[in-house]
Design an enzyme around this catalytic site. Structure first.
Site, PDB file in Angstrom:
ATOM      1  N   LYS A  50       0.838  -1.197   0.000  1.00 38.72           N
ATOM      2  CA  LYS A  50       0.000   0.000   0.000  1.00 38.72           C
ATOM      3  C   LYS A  50       0.872   1.245   0.000  1.00 38.72           C
ATOM      4  O   LYS A  50       1.769   1.388   0.830  1.00 38.72           O
ATOM      5  CB  LYS A  50      -0.914   0.014   1.230  1.00 38.72           C
ATOM      6  CG  LYS A  50      -1.824   1.233   1.315  1.00 38.72           C
ATOM      7  CD  LYS A  50      -2.737   1.168   2.525  1.00 38.72           C
ATOM      8  CE  LYS A  50      -2.040   1.556   3.806  1.00 38.72           C
ATOM      9  NZ  LYS A  50      -1.746   3.034   3.862  1.00 38.72           N
ATOM     10  N   GLN A  57      -4.959   2.974  15.777  1.00 39.88           N
ATOM     11  CA  GLN A  57      -6.109   2.300  15.202  1.00 39.88           C
ATOM     12  C   GLN A  57      -6.957   1.777  16.356  1.00 39.88           C
ATOM     13  O   GLN A  57      -6.494   0.995  17.174  1.00 39.88           O
ATOM     14  CB  GLN A  57      -5.661   1.131  14.315  1.00 39.88           C
ATOM     15  CG  GLN A  57      -4.705   1.529  13.210  1.00 39.88           C
ATOM     16  CD  GLN A  57      -5.415   2.015  11.966  1.00 39.88           C
ATOM     17  OE1 GLN A  57      -6.637   2.114  11.942  1.00 39.88           O
ATOM     18  NE2 GLN A  57      -4.661   2.306  10.934  1.00 39.88           N
ATOM     19  N   THR A  61     -10.858   4.038  10.660  1.00 43.01           N
ATOM     20  CA  THR A  61     -10.777   3.145  11.818  1.00 43.01           C
ATOM     21  C   THR A  61     -10.348   3.858  13.097  1.00 43.01           C
ATOM     22  O   THR A  61     -10.486   3.304  14.185  1.00 43.01           O
ATOM     23  CB  THR A  61      -9.816   1.980  11.552  1.00 43.01           C
ATOM     24  OG1 THR A  61      -8.522   2.498  11.228  1.00 43.01           O
ATOM     25  CG2 THR A  61     -10.310   1.105  10.419  1.00 43.01           C
ATOM     26  N   LYS A  93      -7.439   8.007  -0.910  1.00 43.00           N
ATOM     27  CA  LYS A  93      -8.763   8.374  -0.393  1.00 43.00           C
ATOM     28  C   LYS A  93      -9.297   9.635  -1.072  1.00 43.00           C
ATOM     29  O   LYS A  93      -9.611  10.634  -0.418  1.00 43.00           O
ATOM     30  CB  LYS A  93      -8.718   8.560   1.123  1.00 43.00           C
ATOM     31  CG  LYS A  93      -8.269   7.325   1.901  1.00 43.00           C
ATOM     32  CD  LYS A  93      -8.290   7.590   3.406  1.00 43.00           C
ATOM     33  CE  LYS A  93      -7.816   6.392   4.204  1.00 43.00           C
ATOM     34  NZ  LYS A  93      -6.349   6.162   4.061  1.00 43.00           N
ATOM     35  N   ASP A 147      -3.519   4.260  -1.841  1.00 45.95           N
ATOM     36  CA  ASP A 147      -4.411   4.651  -0.749  1.00 45.95           C
ATOM     37  C   ASP A 147      -4.383   6.166  -0.569  1.00 45.95           C
ATOM     38  O   ASP A 147      -3.787   6.688   0.372  1.00 45.95           O
ATOM     39  CB  ASP A 147      -3.961   3.936   0.531  1.00 45.95           C
ATOM     40  CG  ASP A 147      -4.810   4.291   1.739  1.00 45.95           C
ATOM     41  OD1 ASP A 147      -5.987   4.651   1.552  1.00 45.95           O
ATOM     42  OD2 ASP A 147      -4.288   4.207   2.870  1.00 45.95           O
TER      43      ASP A 147
END
Length: 232
Positions: free
Chosen positions: A35, A191, A122, A64, A62
């Protein structure tokens, strides 16, 4: 057919190309995908994606994306032209934005990346949602956004492992990408809603994003192998 034989995605969350490639060179592309997030991409631009692909890795970009429909769709198209395996957008951008992204990919020839929607980050809990005007449980918001994503034709969702079971039941065709995965004994870091790799798969997750437990390990290859063994 994919070269990768596991659901593991290793997060290359580094500020420099050198640090990211140092880790990548210790990993086997048959055992994981990688990623690339905002910090690394802004530091290196598209070159890092090409370099990782040349090393045999499938790349989850990633970033977004979240903007007006046309701008977001053009960003997704540009990502597809880089040859990424997966790209994501924020579901909170709305149905028209997500549909525009789906349509721009369908107009392209050649391999298509998986188009994944981000529901609720998250790190966010109910009090965080209340702070932005949503006084609801995170799982309720996740399910609302998931319904929009499926309607727009997205391939899957980024979600907490704790939402995976409900999402799989409600939207069985969607692939679930789960960050916040921590092998047993790992620190939770920032997280909040987390599970172990085995628990996440059992809950319905299809792809598992793992960062520091592998990237910061004394022996990243050994740490990756341990995760893969746990999933066997």
């Amino acid at each position: 057919m994919s070269a990768c034989q596991t659901p593991v995605i290793v997060a290359l969350d580094f500020p420099t190309r050198e640090a990211a490639l140092r880790l990548a060179d210790q990993l086997d592309p048959k055992l994981c995908r990688v990623k690339v997030g905002k910090e690394l991409f802004i530091s290196c631009a598209a070159d890092i994606v090409e370099t990782l692909r040349n090393k045999g890795f499938e790349v989850f970009l990633d970033l977004k994306f979240h903007d007006i429909p046309n701008t977001t769709a053009m960003a997704v198209k540009a990502a597809a032209e880089m040859g990424v395996w997966m790209v994501n957008v924020h579901c909170s951008g709305g149905l028209r934005m997500m549909t525009a992204c789906r349509e721009v990919l369908e107009q392209r020839s050649g391999p298509q990346p998986l188009l994944i929607g981000v529901t609720v980050l998250t790190s966010m809990e109910r009090e965080d949602l209340a702070g932005i005007g949503l006084d609801i449980d995170p799982q309720v918001q996740v399910l609302r956004l998931a319904a929009l994503a499926e309607k727009a034709g997205l391939d899957g969702l980024v979600c907490s492992a704790l939402e995976a079971q409900a999402l799989k039941a409600a939207h069985p065709s969607l692939q679930l990408v789960t960050p916040g995965i921590r092998p047993a004994g790992s620190a939770q870091d920032d997280q909040r809603r987390i599970l172990t790799p085995r628990q996440a798969l059992d809950a319905g997750s299809d792809h598992l994003v793992i960062g520091r437990p592998i990237s910061q390990a004394a022996d990243p290859a050994k740490a990756l192998a341990a995760v893969v063994a746990e999933l066997a």
